[in-house]
Motif scaffolding. Structure first.
Motif, short mmCIF file in Angstrom:
data_model
loop_
_atom_site.label_atom_id
_atom_site.label_comp_id
_atom_site.label_asym_id
_atom_site.label_seq_id
_atom_site.Cartn_x
_atom_site.Cartn_y
_atom_site.Cartn_z
N LEU A 118 -13.49 -24.59 15.03
CA LEU A 118 -13.69 -24.19 16.43
C LEU A 118 -14.46 -22.88 16.52
O LEU A 118 -15.21 -22.66 17.47
CB LEU A 118 -12.33 -24.08 17.14
N GLY A 119 -14.29 -22.01 15.53
CA GLY A 119 -15.06 -20.77 15.51
C GLY A 119 -16.55 -21.05 15.40
O GLY A 119 -17.36 -20.50 16.16
N ALA A 120 -16.93 -21.92 14.47
CA ALA A 120 -18.34 -22.26 14.30
C ALA A 120 -18.88 -22.98 15.54
O ALA A 120 -20.00 -22.70 16.00
CB ALA A 120 -18.52 -23.15 13.06
N CYS A 132 -15.04 -16.66 8.07
CA CYS A 132 -13.88 -15.85 8.45
C CYS A 132 -12.71 -16.73 8.89
O CYS A 132 -11.55 -16.42 8.62
CB CYS A 132 -14.26 -14.86 9.55
N GLY A 133 -13.03 -17.82 9.58
CA GLY A 133 -11.98 -18.75 10.01
C GLY A 133 -11.30 -19.41 8.83
O GLY A 133 -10.07 -19.56 8.81
N LEU A 134 -12.10 -19.79 7.83
CA LEU A 134 -11.53 -20.43 6.65
C LEU A 134 -10.60 -19.47 5.90
O LEU A 134 -9.50 -19.84 5.49
CB LEU A 134 -12.66 -20.90 5.72
N ARG A 176 -6.36 -19.46 5.40
CA ARG A 176 -5.75 -19.36 4.07
C ARG A 176 -4.90 -18.10 3.91
O ARG A 176 -4.51 -17.75 2.79
CB ARG A 176 -6.84 -19.41 3.00
N GLY A 177 -4.63 -17.41 5.02
CA GLY A 177 -3.72 -16.27 5.00
C GLY A 177 -4.38 -14.90 5.08
O GLY A 177 -3.70 -13.88 5.10
N TRP A 178 -5.71 -14.86 5.14
CA TRP A 178 -6.41 -13.57 5.27
C TRP A 178 -6.53 -13.24 6.75
O TRP A 178 -7.60 -13.23 7.33
CB TRP A 178 -7.79 -13.66 4.63
N ASN A 179 -5.39 -12.99 7.39
CA ASN A 179 -5.34 -12.82 8.84
C ASN A 179 -4.45 -11.64 9.22
O ASN A 179 -4.07 -10.85 8.35
CB ASN A 179 -4.87 -14.12 9.49
N ILE A 217 -13.76 -14.24 16.46
CA ILE A 217 -13.70 -15.63 16.94
C ILE A 217 -13.37 -16.56 15.78
O ILE A 217 -12.54 -17.46 15.90
CB ILE A 217 -15.02 -16.02 17.64
N GLY A 218 -14.01 -16.34 14.65
CA GLY A 218 -13.71 -17.16 13.49
C GLY A 218 -12.26 -17.01 13.05
O GLY A 218 -11.57 -18.01 12.83
N ALA A 219 -11.80 -15.76 12.94
CA ALA A 219 -10.45 -15.51 12.45
C ALA A 219 -9.37 -16.00 13.41
O ALA A 219 -8.29 -16.39 12.99
CB ALA A 219 -10.27 -14.01 12.18
N LEU A 220 -9.66 -15.98 14.72
CA LEU A 220 -8.67 -16.39 15.71
C LEU A 220 -8.75 -17.89 16.05
O LEU A 220 -7.74 -18.50 16.37
CB LEU A 220 -8.85 -15.58 16.99
#
Length: 196
Positions: free
Chosen positions: A70-72, A117-119, A123-126, A62-65
């Motif tokens: 919005l994830g938090a 994870c969202g942050l 920043r490209g860690w996706n 959820i954080g990464a997507l």
């Protein structure tokens, strides 16, 4: 004179691209996210020495997507549902009991993990970079275990907390990190395939 909106040329960090959608769409995404998290909380996979739930997988995804904000918000909404008595957690505890028991540290960590994870995803860690996506998921799981273990350690001692509340979940966290990274990569590739 007519005005046209020029879309941003920056690539989206998530194939869902929620941050560029309307507030109504984002609100629907929060509701959907809490439903996914509730479902994941009740899925148990037999593992030794303790069964593994899919809660942290859902939180990190959820954080990464969704992105850090919005994830938090989504995870906080899920915790609010649990506090109001809805059966959305793995333990079934409701109200204040959720936030004072031995597992409260893990639950308290979830909004932080989603934001973290969202942050990183922003920043490209996706899913565009599978190795970094895996590191993102792994760090998210590690953050959850660190906060949860520290909370438990304050109640029963750090050594016992590590043995009971961290060590048994290390393998599960690693497996969920792999699943999370593969999911992110698959979603990116699926969107790229449909765009052709």
């Amino acid at each position: 004179m007519s005005h046209t909106v020029t879309p941003s040329l920056a690539p989206a960090f998530s194939p869902l691209d929620i941050s560029r959608r309307s507030l109504g769409w984002q609100a629907a995404a929060v509701v959907a996210g809490t439903a996914v998290l509730a479902l994941a909380s009740h899925i148990q996979v037999p593992m030794f020495p303790v069964p593994m739930t899919m809660q942290t997988l859902a939180v990190t995804l959820i954080g990464a997507l969704y992105g850090w904000r919005l994830g938090a918000i989504t995870v906080l909404a899920w915790l609010a549902e649990a506090w109001m008595g809805l059966p959305v957690t793995a333990t079934g505890s409701i109200g204040t009991l959720l936030f004072v028991g031995p597992t409260a540290g893990y639950l308290i960590s979830f909004p932080l993990v989603a934001a973290f994870c969202g942050l990183l995803a922003e920043r490209g860690w996706n899913g565009n970079r599978p190795v970094l996506a895996f590191v993102n998921m792994t760090l998210g799981n590690a953050l959850c275990l660190a906060i949860g273990g520290a909370w438990l350690g304050a109640q029963i001692g750090l050594e016992k907390a590590f043995l009971l509340g961290v060590a048994p979940f290390l393998l599960g966290g690693l497996l969920k990190s792999v699943i999370g990274a593969v999911t992110l990569m698959a979603l990116v590739r699926g969107k790229a395939g449909t765009a052709r």
